[in-house]
Scaffold this motif. Structure first.
Motif, PDB file in Angstrom:
ATOM      1  N   ASP A   1       0.832  -1.200   0.000  1.00 39.87           N
ATOM      2  CA  ASP A   1       0.000   0.000   0.000  1.00 39.87           C
ATOM      3  C   ASP A   1       0.868   1.252   0.000  1.00 39.87           C
ATOM      4  O   ASP A   1       1.968   1.277   0.573  1.00 39.87           O
ATOM      5  N   LEU A   2       0.374   2.314  -0.631  1.00 39.31           N
ATOM      6  CA  LEU A   2       1.059   3.601  -0.650  1.00 39.31           C
ATOM      7  C   LEU A   2       0.933   4.248   0.723  1.00 39.31           C
ATOM      8  O   LEU A   2      -0.165   4.358   1.262  1.00 39.31           O
ATOM      9  N   VAL A   3       2.054   4.654   1.300  1.00 40.39           N
ATOM     10  CA  VAL A   3       2.033   5.326   2.595  1.00 40.39           C
ATOM     11  C   VAL A   3       2.456   6.781   2.485  1.00 40.39           C
ATOM     12  O   VAL A   3       2.254   7.559   3.415  1.00 40.39           O
ATOM     13  N   GLY A   4       3.048   7.146   1.351  1.00 36.15           N
ATOM     14  CA  GLY A   4       3.469   8.517   1.167  1.00 36.15           C
ATOM     15  C   GLY A   4       4.116   8.730  -0.179  1.00 36.15           C
ATOM     16  O   GLY A   4       4.193   7.810  -1.003  1.00 36.15           O
ATOM     17  N   THR A   5       4.548   9.939  -0.372  1.00 31.08           N
ATOM     18  CA  THR A   5       5.192  10.326  -1.611  1.00 31.08           C
ATOM     19  C   THR A   5       6.470  11.081  -1.284  1.00 31.08           C
ATOM     20  O   THR A   5       6.560  11.746  -0.255  1.00 31.08           O
ATOM     21  N   VAL A   6       7.463  10.938  -2.141  1.00 27.71           N
ATOM     22  CA  VAL A   6       8.716  11.681  -2.000  1.00 27.71           C
ATOM     23  C   VAL A   6       9.226  11.995  -3.401  1.00 27.71           C
ATOM     24  O   VAL A   6       9.159  11.157  -4.295  1.00 27.71           O
ATOM     25  N   ASN A   7       9.658  13.232  -3.578  1.00 27.06           N
ATOM     26  CA  ASN A   7      10.130  13.688  -4.883  1.00 27.06           C
ATOM     27  C   ASN A   7      11.474  14.374  -4.735  1.00 27.06           C
ATOM     28  O   ASN A   7      11.735  15.008  -3.712  1.00 27.06           O
ATOM     29  N   ILE A   8      12.292  14.248  -5.747  1.00 28.42           N
ATOM     30  CA  ILE A   8      13.509  15.043  -5.832  1.00 28.42           C
ATOM     31  C   ILE A   8      13.312  15.942  -7.043  1.00 28.42           C
ATOM     32  O   ILE A   8      13.245  15.475  -8.181  1.00 28.42           O
ATOM     33  N   ASN A   9      13.152  17.230  -6.780  1.00 33.76           N
ATOM     34  CA  ASN A   9      12.816  18.215  -7.805  1.00 33.76           C
ATOM     35  C   ASN A   9      13.969  19.187  -8.005  1.00 33.76           C
ATOM     36  O   ASN A   9      14.877  19.255  -7.178  1.00 33.76           O
ATOM     37  N   GLY A  10      13.888  19.933  -9.080  1.00 30.92           N
ATOM     38  CA  GLY A  10      14.870  20.984  -9.308  1.00 30.92           C
ATOM     39  C   GLY A  10      16.297  20.479  -9.333  1.00 30.92           C
ATOM     40  O   GLY A  10      17.206  21.151  -8.836  1.00 30.92           O
ATOM     41  N   ILE A  11      16.497  19.298  -9.903  1.00 25.57           N
ATOM     42  CA  ILE A  11      17.846  18.736  -9.963  1.00 25.57           C
ATOM     43  C   ILE A  11      18.699  19.589 -10.899  1.00 25.57           C
ATOM     44  O   ILE A  11      18.317  19.856 -12.035  1.00 25.57           O
ATOM     45  N   VAL A  12      19.831  20.036 -10.375  1.00 19.71           N
ATOM     46  CA  VAL A  12      20.764  20.858 -11.142  1.00 19.71           C
ATOM     47  C   VAL A  12      22.091  20.112 -11.178  1.00 19.71           C
ATOM     48  O   VAL A  12      22.598  19.677 -10.151  1.00 19.71           O
ATOM     49  N   ARG A  13      22.620  19.962 -12.356  1.00 16.08           N
ATOM     50  CA  ARG A  13      23.901  19.255 -12.530  1.00 16.08           C
ATOM     51  C   ARG A  13      25.043  20.257 -12.610  1.00 16.08           C
ATOM     52  O   ARG A  13      24.950  21.335 -12.077  1.00 16.08           O
ATOM     53  N   GLY A  14      26.102  19.897 -13.271  1.00 17.25           N
ATOM     54  CA  GLY A  14      27.262  20.779 -13.375  1.00 17.25           C
ATOM     55  C   GLY A  14      27.935  20.945 -12.035  1.00 17.25           C
ATOM     56  O   GLY A  14      28.079  19.986 -11.272  1.00 17.25           O
ATOM     57  N   CYS A  15      28.313  22.148 -11.713  1.00 15.32           N
ATOM     58  CA  CYS A  15      29.040  22.388 -10.463  1.00 15.32           C
ATOM     59  C   CYS A  15      28.149  22.321  -9.231  1.00 15.32           C
ATOM     60  O   CYS A  15      28.658  22.278  -8.109  1.00 15.32           O
TER      61      CYS A  15
END
Length: 176
Positions: free
Chosen positions: A72-86
């Protein structure tokens, strides 16, 4: 079928997918008052489709936290605004679903997602923006080794209102 991104003692973290729609939307509706004013989750098929479309696996990764027993789904987690480079950084967002809130499932899942961000995505820094007064969220990131770095007034628009946020962060190579 989706491959788990991370497996913990009680939960697994996997990518959110289209066939999660019915359960996700139902849980988001049931949890809307619980989330207010901290977060607004999609409560219709149309909003869920737009939510799912945000996750291109490059700039944003959307995940769900599921019970190991039963799934069952108990929650949500996101990784947003991923910026690469330095920078090599991303912003983490998360929410628990009722009736599973308050049992530590989301804390375990967020910890797994942070590990995924560092180990699999190769990020150096994970940040969390938390509204003042959201003490449960502050306790969660503190347990995971985040430190408070600052305060930003009128920082993020949630539910049509620009809200103040504390800025928290953790780096891959720093032990707090």
């Amino acid at each position: 079928m989706s491959v788990d991104l991370a497996v913990g003692t009680r939960v697994v973290v996997r990518r959110v997918r289209a066939d999660d729609e019915a359960r996700f939307v139902a849980l988001a509706k049931e949890s809307a008052a619980f989330h207010r004013p901290w977060v607004v989750l999609p409560t219709s098929p149309e909003l869920f489709a737009a939510y799912l479309a945000r996750f291109d696996q490059v700039a944003a990764v959307g995940m769900v936290i599921c019970l190991r027993d039963g799934g069952d789904l108990v929650g949500t987690v996101n990784i947003n605004g991923i910026v690469r480079g330095c920078y090599q950084r991303g912003m983490i967002g998360y929410a628990a679903f009722l009736p599973h809130a308050g049992r530590g499932y989301v804390a375990e899942g967020v910890g797994l997602a942070v590990g995924y961000a560092f180990e699999e995505l190769g990020l150096h820094r994970v940040e969390a923006d938390i509204q003042p007064g959201n003490s449960a969220s502050v306790r969660l990131v503190q347990r995971l080794g985040f430190r408070r770095e600052g305060f930003s007034p009128a920082f993020i628009k949630i539910g049509g209102v620009w809200r103040d946020h504390e800025r928290w962060a953790r780096t891959a190579d720093h032990v707090y």
